[in-house]
Design a protein around this motif. Structure first.
Motif, PDB file in Angstrom:
ATOM      1  N   PRO A   1      39.625   4.432 -27.228  1.00 21.28           N
ATOM      2  CA  PRO A   1      39.736   5.884 -27.044  1.00 21.28           C
ATOM      3  C   PRO A   1      38.507   6.471 -26.362  1.00 21.28           C
ATOM      4  O   PRO A   1      37.384   6.032 -26.581  1.00 21.28           O
ATOM      5  N   VAL A   2      38.737   7.475 -25.540  1.00 19.99           N
ATOM      6  CA  VAL A   2      37.680   8.128 -24.779  1.00 19.99           C
ATOM      7  C   VAL A   2      37.470   9.536 -25.314  1.00 19.99           C
ATOM      8  O   VAL A   2      38.429  10.264 -25.561  1.00 19.99           O
ATOM      9  N   SER A   3      36.207   9.914 -25.485  1.00 16.99           N
ATOM     10  CA  SER A   3      35.869  11.302 -25.780  1.00 16.99           C
ATOM     11  C   SER A   3      35.573  11.973 -24.450  1.00 16.99           C
ATOM     12  O   SER A   3      34.674  11.555 -23.727  1.00 16.99           O
ATOM     13  N   PHE A   4      36.334  12.981 -24.115  1.00 20.05           N
ATOM     14  CA  PHE A   4      36.278  13.540 -22.774  1.00 20.05           C
ATOM     15  C   PHE A   4      35.006  14.351 -22.527  1.00 20.05           C
ATOM     16  O   PHE A   4      34.752  15.349 -23.189  1.00 20.05           O
ATOM     17  N   GLY A   5      34.216  13.910 -21.562  1.00 20.36           N
ATOM     18  CA  GLY A   5      33.091  14.695 -21.095  1.00 20.36           C
ATOM     19  C   GLY A   5      33.511  15.488 -19.876  1.00 20.36           C
ATOM     20  O   GLY A   5      34.556  15.240 -19.284  1.00 20.36           O
ATOM     21  N   GLY A   6      32.692  16.448 -19.502  1.00 18.08           N
ATOM     22  CA  GLY A   6      32.992  17.229 -18.314  1.00 18.08           C
ATOM     23  C   GLY A   6      32.207  18.520 -18.283  1.00 18.08           C
ATOM     24  O   GLY A   6      31.525  18.889 -19.246  1.00 18.08           O
ATOM     25  N   GLU A   7      32.307  19.205 -17.152  1.00 20.56           N
ATOM     26  CA  GLU A   7      31.655  20.498 -17.029  1.00 20.56           C
ATOM     27  C   GLU A   7      32.450  21.538 -17.803  1.00 20.56           C
ATOM     28  O   GLU A   7      33.680  21.524 -17.783  1.00 20.56           O
ATOM     29  N   VAL A   8      31.740  22.421 -18.461  1.00 21.49           N
ATOM     30  CA  VAL A   8      32.400  23.550 -19.124  1.00 21.49           C
ATOM     31  C   VAL A   8      31.708  24.834 -18.694  1.00 21.49           C
ATOM     32  O   VAL A   8      30.541  24.837 -18.295  1.00 21.49           O
ATOM     33  N   ALA A   9      32.443  25.922 -18.758  1.00 19.18           N
ATOM     34  CA  ALA A   9      31.873  27.243 -18.504  1.00 19.18           C
ATOM     35  C   ALA A   9      32.560  28.221 -19.438  1.00 19.18           C
ATOM     36  O   ALA A   9      33.764  28.124 -19.687  1.00 19.18           O
ATOM     37  N   GLY A  10      31.789  29.156 -19.970  1.00 22.30           N
ATOM     38  CA  GLY A  10      32.356  30.131 -20.880  1.00 22.30           C
ATOM     39  C   GLY A  10      31.293  30.994 -21.509  1.00 22.30           C
ATOM     40  O   GLY A  10      30.221  31.190 -20.936  1.00 22.30           O
ATOM     41  N   VAL A  11      31.576  31.473 -22.702  1.00 22.21           N
ATOM     42  CA  VAL A  11      30.706  32.427 -23.391  1.00 22.21           C
ATOM     43  C   VAL A  11      30.115  31.779 -24.638  1.00 22.21           C
ATOM     44  O   VAL A  11      30.830  31.162 -25.437  1.00 22.21           O
ATOM     45  N   VAL A  12      28.816  31.944 -24.846  1.00 19.44           N
ATOM     46  CA  VAL A  12      28.151  31.438 -26.042  1.00 19.44           C
ATOM     47  C   VAL A  12      28.596  32.274 -27.245  1.00 19.44           C
ATOM     48  O   VAL A  12      28.503  33.514 -27.230  1.00 19.44           O
ATOM     49  N   VAL A  13      29.080  31.600 -28.291  1.00 17.56           N
ATOM     50  CA  VAL A  13      29.473  32.308 -29.508  1.00 17.56           C
ATOM     51  C   VAL A  13      28.508  32.037 -30.656  1.00 17.56           C
ATOM     52  O   VAL A  13      28.475  32.776 -31.639  1.00 17.56           O
TER      53      VAL A  13
END
Length: 307
Positions: free
Chosen positions: A53-65
């Motif tokens: 199984p793979v834990s998906f990495g990647g770029e994210v963008a959004g709002v800090v909560v």
């Protein structure tokens, strides 16, 4: 919250959605409500080629909560982007501050995931190739997210000849619109060689032809996750160099340079000298479709998941 899970090796068809508890930010980390998630070729390859199984990495963008302990410079409400090494395909993601940067006013989350990581890799590979004005540059995977920026950087940097290598002729018009003077297919005999610099985002079986496309004293920058082998003799007879580039080494080892390159990418975008290309915004539950687009080499620019 919704998160995409990969259960076993086998391809995009084994991706599935699940409801899990929202994670918490640890020391030096931010909890981000994601608005856009970039899909990367290395992650797609891990799904197909990995043994578990793979834990998906990647770029994210959004709002800090929420911000974890020992966080300085960020606070809830900030709009940020950055690279997550695990569990990026989710409505909430944990982002280390070392990999985080603010999104400028007026830019969207989709803009951010299309520009920052791919643009940084392209910038780093271009710098590693030490391209001089007037030199010829070949970019493989030219229609990919990184390739689109590499073409534009070579054009803006004064390269005398910019050539795009792609998998199919239906991508030719697209890459010409990004600055390519010529377009070659991977199946072509000599790729229009020779070139002073080859920026290779494919690797694997194409690494050998990439080396053979070099001019005397040429430089090949390998920055893909595709691996591949090179015959030392091919470098020897050309007096050529093979340079490996990995963005993580810059992010962690040269944070000053990493920050400057990010700033300059946003400045170039604002000035209109660098533009983002997004193939499609795909709903998060349809992550398997996003993977298929990249695996089948059908994407023109960045593929983005949207929660």
């Amino acid at each position: 919250m919704l998160r995409i899970r990969h259960e076993v090796n086998g391809g995009p068809e084994v991706l599935c959605a699940e409801e899990v508890d929202r994670p918490e930010a640890g020391p030096g980390e931010l909890l981000v409500r994601t608005e856009a998630i970039g899909v990367t070729l290395p992650t797609v390859r891990k799904v197909r080629e990995g043994s578990g199984p793979v834990s998906f990495g990647g770029e994210v963008a959004g709002v800090v909560v929420a911000a974890g302990p020992d966080v300085a410079g960020f606070a809830p409400g900030d709009r940020v982007t950055g690279l997550c090494f695990a569990d990026a395909y989710a409505e909430y993601a944990v982002l280390g501050t070392a990999m985080a940067s603010r999104i400028p006013d007026g830019a969207s989350a989709v803009d951010a995931v299309a520009l920052v990581r791919s643009g940084l890799v392209a910038r780093g590979a271009y710098e590693a190739g030490r391209v001089r004005p007037g030199e010829s540059v070949l970019v493989t995977a030219a229609a990919s997210a990184v390739g689109t920026f590499a073409l534009q950087l070579a054009r803006a940097g004064g390269a005398g000849r910019v050539v795009a290598a792609v998998s199919s002729p239906d991508k030719a018009e697209f890459v010409r619109g990004l600055g390519a003077d010529e377009v070659v297919l991977y199946e072509d005999a000599d790729w229009g060689a020779p070139y002073d610099v080859v920026l290779d985002g494919v690797g694997g079986d194409l690494l050998g032809p990439a080396v053979r496309a070099l001019a005397m004293g040429g430089r090949l920058v390998a920055f893909s996750s595709g691996g591949g082998t090179v015959e030392a003799y091919e470098l020897l007879v050309r007096g050529a160099s093979l340079i490996g580039f990995q963005m993580r080494a810059i992010a962690l080892g040269r944070p000053d340079l990493y920050a400057r390159w990010q700033r300059e990418l946003w400045e170039q975008r604002a000035a209109g000298t660098l533009r983002t290309t997004v193939h499609e915004e795909i709903p998060l539950p349809e992550a398997a479709r996003a993977h298929a687009l990249i695996e089948q080499r059908r994407n023109l620019g960045k593929v983005v998941l949207v929660p």
